[in-house]
Design a protein around this motif. Structure first.
Motif, mmCIF file in Angstrom:
data_model
loop_
_atom_site.group_PDB
_atom_site.id
_atom_site.type_symbol
_atom_site.label_atom_id
_atom_site.label_comp_id
_atom_site.label_asym_id
_atom_site.label_seq_id
_atom_site.Cartn_x
_atom_site.Cartn_y
_atom_site.Cartn_z
ATOM 1 N N PRO A 94 33.699 38.927 34.892
ATOM 2 C CA PRO A 94 32.843 38.524 35.917
ATOM 3 C C PRO A 94 31.146 39.395 36.271
ATOM 4 N N ALA A 95 30.438 38.899 36.712
ATOM 5 C CA ALA A 95 29.404 39.772 36.986
ATOM 6 C C ALA A 95 29.153 40.218 38.267
ATOM 7 N N THR A 96 29.867 39.629 39.234
ATOM 8 C CA THR A 96 29.981 39.984 40.626
ATOM 9 C C THR A 96 31.544 40.436 41.087
ATOM 10 N N ALA A 97 31.256 41.281 42.266
ATOM 11 C CA ALA A 97 32.749 41.893 42.647
ATOM 12 C C ALA A 97 33.670 40.664 43.226
ATOM 13 N N ASP A 98 32.868 39.827 43.866
ATOM 14 C CA ASP A 98 34.029 38.616 44.426
ATOM 15 C C ASP A 98 34.150 37.777 43.319
ATOM 16 N N ARG A 99 33.673 37.642 42.323
ATOM 17 C CA ARG A 99 34.305 36.928 41.022
ATOM 18 C C ARG A 99 35.361 37.701 40.398
ATOM 19 N N ALA A 100 35.125 38.977 40.306
ATOM 20 C CA ALA A 100 36.170 39.806 39.662
ATOM 21 C C ALA A 100 37.405 39.852 40.576
ATOM 22 N N ARG A 101 37.275 39.778 41.958
ATOM 23 C CA ARG A 101 38.594 39.609 42.768
ATOM 24 C C ARG A 101 39.293 38.565 42.393
ATOM 25 N N ARG A 102 38.648 37.304 42.253
ATOM 26 C CA ARG A 102 39.141 36.212 41.724
ATOM 27 C C ARG A 102 39.850 36.289 40.273
ATOM 28 N N ARG A 103 39.469 36.685 39.406
ATOM 29 C CA ARG A 103 39.992 37.052 38.128
ATOM 30 C C ARG A 103 41.060 38.041 38.533
ATOM 31 N N VAL A 104 41.087 39.002 39.402
ATOM 32 C CA VAL A 104 42.439 39.873 39.484
ATOM 33 C C VAL A 104 43.442 39.133 39.991
ATOM 34 N N GLN A 105 43.038 38.291 41.165
ATOM 35 C CA GLN A 105 44.104 37.489 41.767
ATOM 36 C C GLN A 105 44.755 36.725 40.737
ATOM 37 N N SER B 103 42.327 46.154 45.475
ATOM 38 C CA SER B 103 41.271 46.111 46.096
ATOM 39 C C SER B 103 40.127 46.417 44.872
ATOM 40 N N VAL B 104 39.031 45.576 45.093
ATOM 41 C CA VAL B 104 37.862 45.639 44.147
ATOM 42 C C VAL B 104 36.615 45.992 45.085
ATOM 43 N N ALA B 105 35.821 47.088 44.823
ATOM 44 C CA ALA B 105 34.737 47.600 45.435
ATOM 45 C C ALA B 105 33.565 46.600 45.701
ATOM 46 N N ASP B 106 33.094 46.349 46.738
ATOM 47 C CA ASP B 106 31.900 45.662 46.780
ATOM 48 C C ASP B 106 30.625 46.685 46.452
ATOM 49 N N PRO B 107 29.484 46.051 46.085
ATOM 50 C CA PRO B 107 28.364 47.056 45.736
ATOM 51 C C PRO B 107 28.149 47.909 46.584
ATOM 52 N N ASP B 108 28.381 48.044 47.941
ATOM 53 C CA ASP B 108 28.148 49.102 48.814
ATOM 54 C C ASP B 108 29.414 50.034 48.639
ATOM 55 N N LYS C 179 32.819 55.905 38.406
ATOM 56 C CA LYS C 179 32.935 55.465 39.713
ATOM 57 C C LYS C 179 34.146 55.013 40.103
ATOM 58 N N PRO C 180 35.037 54.984 40.867
ATOM 59 C CA PRO C 180 36.211 54.101 41.315
ATOM 60 C C PRO C 180 35.765 52.657 41.694
ATOM 61 N N VAL C 181 36.332 51.555 41.053
ATOM 62 C CA VAL C 181 35.879 50.291 41.138
ATOM 63 C C VAL C 181 37.131 49.384 41.808
ATOM 64 N N LEU C 182 38.437 49.725 41.146
ATOM 65 C CA LEU C 182 39.608 48.881 41.533
ATOM 66 C C LEU C 182 40.881 49.947 41.714
ATOM 67 N N THR C 183 41.711 49.697 42.918
ATOM 68 C CA THR C 183 42.658 50.422 43.517
ATOM 69 C C THR C 183 43.857 49.446 43.310
ATOM 70 N N VAL D 280 36.554 44.118 35.715
ATOM 71 C CA VAL D 280 35.536 45.045 36.637
ATOM 72 C C VAL D 280 34.603 45.687 35.409
ATOM 73 N N ASP D 281 34.703 45.197 34.380
ATOM 74 C CA ASP D 281 33.675 46.051 33.333
ATOM 75 C C ASP D 281 32.242 45.732 33.607
ATOM 76 N N ARG D 282 31.952 44.484 34.128
ATOM 77 C CA ARG D 282 30.451 44.286 34.439
ATOM 78 C C ARG D 282 29.948 44.805 35.985
ATOM 79 N N ILE D 283 30.760 45.273 36.856
ATOM 80 C CA ILE D 283 30.342 45.590 38.014
ATOM 81 C C ILE D 283 30.590 46.997 38.251
ATOM 82 N N ALA D 284 29.636 47.532 39.293
ATOM 83 C CA ALA D 284 29.658 49.198 39.636
ATOM 84 C C ALA D 284 30.693 49.346 40.748
#
Length: 337
Positions: free
Chosen positions: A38-49, A68-73, A275-279, A314-318
């Motif tokens: 996915p291209a957004t953190a929210d959609r990445a969380r849905r995929r992880v879930q 957890s998956v990091a938001d853009p901030d 950068k850490p993105v998923l824990t 999380v490949d497409r999110i920072a």
């Protein structure tokens, strides 16, 4: 809106956990149900879930987890939150906490990584995990740094005792409490330099890892030392990292733990910039096969399915941009010489 576990998932995850468990992201929409990257953190969380629920459901048993998956901030937002505040047996996942306490003493100048610790035959654990038991050359000496490397890669059990020589159980627990982890504790025994690895909660282990990658847990040098070990090619590969290339494995810092019917793993995934993105903090038991400590155990197989899918999610999110960049050293095998 929150998505409650389906009846099938509740059965697979165990009624003790599923009765109060919720997954902490919105229900999957039909148009992104199978979105791999996915291209957004929210959609990445849905995929992880979705990946987590499917794999844990298939393995069965009881799971206590926090992912957890990091938001853009950089704010970590839960994708999975199941019994995350329950006390669980940590087993060797708590070796990260042991190393943290030892490195805290390094940071304060009380010990050094080059300090020698004695290894008499009497301190060697003759069974269990590790390589110190294999060399049959005692007495000998190890540096503190060498002992920590063995503790965190091959999960050497004798290295636990060597850590206790420089950081006794009582002091170790006090350091963890002072750092904000009162539920992540080892269990002292009669010998003050020895201990059982004790308990934690999925949330505390998650938060300890978050503090590590954000640089608030230890000094920069100690953080790099610890993460470099956990991300090395010789660190645990049966679970989350099993079905990954060497380059992908270098993007994952991980530590597993196992005993009786418990199969645990916790770690951090990094984006391609370091950068850490998923824990993730995964504690499972009751899947059966209590004598199988290999890659064929149902919970370990489940984690091997989760790992590459999480990384692709999380490949497409920072990752967290307020965290230090932690680029892994490129893997280069050697042929001697």
């Amino acid at each position: 809106m929150i998505q409650k576990l389906t009846r099938r998932a509740a059965f697979g995850l165990g009624t003790a956990v599923a009765a109060s468990a919720v997954l902490a992201t919105p229900a999957l929409a039909d148009d992104d149900a199978e979105e791999i990257s996915p291209a957004t953190a929210d959609r990445a969380r849905r995929r992880v879930q979705r990946v987590y629920q499917r794999a844990a459901d298939c393995a069965g048993g009881t799971w206590n987890s926090y992912i957890s998956v990091a938001d853009p901030d950089g704010t970590p937002v839960a994708a999975v939150d199941l019994g995350s505040d329950d006390l669980v047996e940590a087993y060797s996942v708590n070796k990260i906490a042991v190393a943290t306490a030892v490195l805290d003493k390094v940071d304060r100048g009380l010990i050094t990584l080059t300090q020698q610790v004695d290894v008499p035959a009497s301190i060697v654990i003759p069974d269990g995990d590790g390589i110190i038991k294999l060399d049959r050359a005692y007495p000998s000496e190890f540096t503190v740094g060498h002992a920590l490397a063995l503790l965190l890669t091959v999960s050497d059990d004798t290295a636990v005792r060597l850590s206790g020589l420089v950081c006794p159980a009582k002091e170790l627990n006090e350091i963890l409490v002072a750092k904000g982890f009162p539920k992540t504790q080892v269990v002292p025994v009669a010998n003050p330099n020895r201990f059982f690895l004790g308990k934690t909660t999925p949330r505390e282990t998650h938060d300890l890892l978050q503090a590590l990658v954000k640089g608030t847990l230890l000094s920069a040098a100690s953080s790099d030392f610890l993460l470099n070990i956990l991300r090395s090619q010789v660190a645990f590969t049966d679970g989350i990292r099993r079905v990954m290339s060497s380059n992908d494995r270098a993007r994952v810092a991980t530590k597993a733990g196992w005993l009786h019917d418990g199969r645990n793993e916790a770690g951090v995934m990094f984006d391609k910039a370091g950068k850490p993105v998923l824990t993730y903090s995964l504690f499972a038991n009751g899947q059966g096969a209590p004598d199988d400590f290999g890659a064929t155990h149902p919970a370990v197989q489940a984690r091997s399915e989760m790992g590459p899918a999480f990384l692709r999610a999380v490949d497409r999110i920072a990752g967290a941009q307020d965290a230090r960049t932690l680029s892994a050293q490129a893997y280069q095998p050697s042929n001697g010489g």
